[in-house]
Design an enzyme around this catalytic site. Structure first.
Site, PDB file in Angstrom:
ATOM      1  N   ASN A   7       0.874  -1.172   0.000  1.00  0.00           N
ATOM      2  CA  ASN A   7       0.000   0.000   0.000  1.00  0.00           C
ATOM      3  C   ASN A   7       0.915   1.227   0.000  1.00  0.00           C
ATOM      4  OD1 ASN A   7      -1.845   2.016   0.458  1.00  0.00           O
ATOM      5  ND2 ASN A   7      -2.743   1.082   2.304  1.00  0.00           N
ATOM      6  N   ARG A 111      -2.617  -2.054  -3.398  1.00  0.00           N
ATOM      7  CA  ARG A 111      -3.823  -1.270  -3.196  1.00  0.00           C
ATOM      8  C   ARG A 111      -3.725  -0.039  -4.094  1.00  0.00           C
ATOM      9  NH1 ARG A 111      -5.908   1.762   2.294  1.00  0.00           N
ATOM     10  NH2 ARG A 111      -7.912   2.355   1.411  1.00  0.00           N
ATOM     11  N   HIS A 200     -12.855   2.955   0.074  1.00  0.00           N
ATOM     12  CA  HIS A 200     -12.810   1.858   1.065  1.00  0.00           C
ATOM     13  C   HIS A 200     -13.454   0.592   0.488  1.00  0.00           C
ATOM     14  CE1 HIS A 200     -13.073   5.224   4.294  1.00  0.00           C
ATOM     15  NE2 HIS A 200     -11.810   4.837   4.216  1.00  0.00           N
ATOM     16  N   ARG A 260     -11.800  15.157   7.783  1.00  0.00           N
ATOM     17  CA  ARG A 260     -12.632  15.604   6.648  1.00  0.00           C
ATOM     18  C   ARG A 260     -14.008  16.038   7.146  1.00  0.00           C
ATOM     19  NH1 ARG A 260     -11.174  10.346   4.051  1.00  0.00           N
ATOM     20  NH2 ARG A 260      -9.181  10.677   3.012  1.00  0.00           N
ATOM     21  N   GLU A 403      -8.333  -5.511   4.965  1.00  0.00           N
ATOM     22  CA  GLU A 403      -8.124  -5.114   3.572  1.00  0.00           C
ATOM     23  C   GLU A 403      -6.944  -5.841   2.946  1.00  0.00           C
ATOM     24  OE1 GLU A 403      -8.692  -0.974   5.159  1.00  0.00           O
ATOM     25  OE2 GLU A 403      -9.153  -0.596   3.055  1.00  0.00           O
TER      26      GLU A 403
END
Ligand code: ADP
Length: 417
Positions: A7, A111, A200, A260, A403
């Site tokens: 990743n 990823r 996601h 965010r 993940e």
């Protein structure tokens, strides 16, 4: 087969080596501060419960170099700075190795943030795949270039090993147009591909599949997945397929997150630009990096904000109340969008660990048939657990996400096809 999961961020590279025989993590780690002005690069590395933290002085200005460092520790070699400088490959055995030879790495899974509309599933990396990831850079301007650096670094150091790209957006490509389009003139969609993509996706897909395995739900089942981490998003799924999600063309939309702001009136951007003499880029930066829990309570970490909520601090109370309120509104709207809900799943850092947060997420939702068992909820942490009351019409579960394993499974499948 052993699979290396990568990743790559703009200045970091996370990795996990997974043994697919039993899906166990052999080793994992993180190289940070790649190519930054910092004089050092950090490597954190864990294997079989052991941990090292090394400083590599000035030696890691590219992702390819970071990959070399990763591969060195995996085979138990350690180089001095001088050896890296000379690039002579000399190495000392350090006892950190978990594989005897790099040939043991059967495939690499990456990823990748944005697959745009091209990718509805993971794909074996070839020139066309790389070109398509490049094409999507305008949609993922920070992440896609970093992901590509990770891919190219692996191609350089492991040229004969098959590589697979797993996209954060792919799971959401099953959304119908009424869910993914924005109500702006058509040409913005046809010319510029402005639409909701969702993120996601690897986590939502893993949880959606696990939910179907665990819960014994009827055909046509309606599930809402709450991925609540530093970044947070919801997905609405029918029979495990995504029909809506809370993030948009970028990960800024939707819930109140760590940094965010989530959904707001887009006119706010111009208003702030005019009043504060800021550019749209500066305003979006503020909305991405300085807002959410951080903007409201001065801290992006939910644990810290909760501690201050418990101490009665007004800013933390507002932040936590807004976080729960917006989340409940999304759960309610997704239930309405699907015409009902059979299961509600919590995952990621907050979803897996924060019992008070889960309770807040469903407060007042008994009218939807959602009722928690307070004791089961309080006890659930990081393990697959049903937390709804026995008489709850909707099953509520905590299901930890994974993940990296989802990426490794896709990689195994595509690399051995
Ligand atoms: P990322 O999006 O960075 O992968 P994670 O899924 O690791 O994020 O989630 C990080 C968030 O989870 C942080 O806000 C952290 O405070 C929160 N978290 C972790 N454990 C707890 C806990 N016990 N209670 C409340 N929040 C928690």
């Amino acid at each position: 087969m052993k699979i290396l999961v990568i990743n790559a961020g703009s200045s970091s590279l996370k990795f996990q080596l997974i043994d697919m025989e039993n899906e166990s993590v052999i080793a994992k780690g993180l190289v940070e501060r790649i190519g930054t002005v910092d004089p050092t690069t950090d490597l954190t590395y864990e294997w079989e419960g052991q941990k090292i933290k090394q400083k590599q002085l000035k030696k890691c200005d590219t992702h390819a170099k970071a990959m070399e460092i990763v591969l060195d520790v995996l085979v138990g070699k350690d180089r001095t700075d001088a050896e890296y400088d000379a690039n002579d490959g000399k190495a000392h055995l350090t006892g950190t190795g978990v594989i005897g030879d790099l040939k043991e790495i059967g495939a690499v899974g990456h990823r990748v943030l944005h697959g745009g509309e091209k990718f509805t599933a993971s794909c074996l990396i070839d020139d066309a795949c790389i070109a398509a990831i490049e094409e999507n850079i305008p949609l993922g301007p920070l992440h896609n270039p970093a992901n590509l650096m990770g891919i190219r670094a692996c191609q350089e150091v492991l040229p004969d090993v098959p590589q697979v790209a797993v996209f954060d957006t792919a799971f959401h490509q099953t959304m119908p147009p009424k869910a993914f389009r924005y109500a702006i003139p058509n040409e913005y969609y046809t010319d510029l591909h402005i639409r909701k993509y969702g993120f996601h996706g690897t986590s939502h897909r893993y949880i959606a599949a696990r939910t179907q395995e665990l819960l014994n739900l009827p055909k046509g089942n309606k599930v809402i997945i709450c991925h609540l981490g530093n970044g947070s998003s919801l997905s609405a799924c029918i029979d495990g397929k995504c029909v809506d999600t809370s993030m948009g063309i970028t990960p800024l939309d939707g819930l109140v997150m760590g940094t965010r702001c989530g959904t707001l009136d887009p006119a706010v951007v111009e208003f702030i630009c005019n009043r504060k003499n800021m550019t749209p880029t500066e305003v979006l930066n503020m909305m991405n990096k300085k807002s959410g829990l951080l903007g409201l309570a001065g801290d992006s970490d939910m644990r810290n904000v909760c501690a201050r909520y418990d101490a009665g601090e007004p800013n933390a109370i507002l932040a936590i109340e807004m976080w729960g309120y917006v989340l409940r509104k999304y759960i309610g709207s997704f239930a309405a969008a699907m015409g009902g809900v059979d299961a509600l799943i919590f995952t990621a850092g907050i979803g897996e660990n924060d019992a008070a947060g889960r309770a807040r997420a469903v407060e007042g939702l008994e009218f939807l048939g959602i009722k928690l068992d307070p004791e089961k909820n309080a006890a659930a942490r990081g393990k697959e657990t049903k937390i709804s009351a026995d008489d709850s019409r909707v099953q509520v579960w905590v299901i930890p996400t994974n993940e990296e394993l989802a990426i490794a499974r896709d990689t195994l499948e595509l690399a051995t096809k």
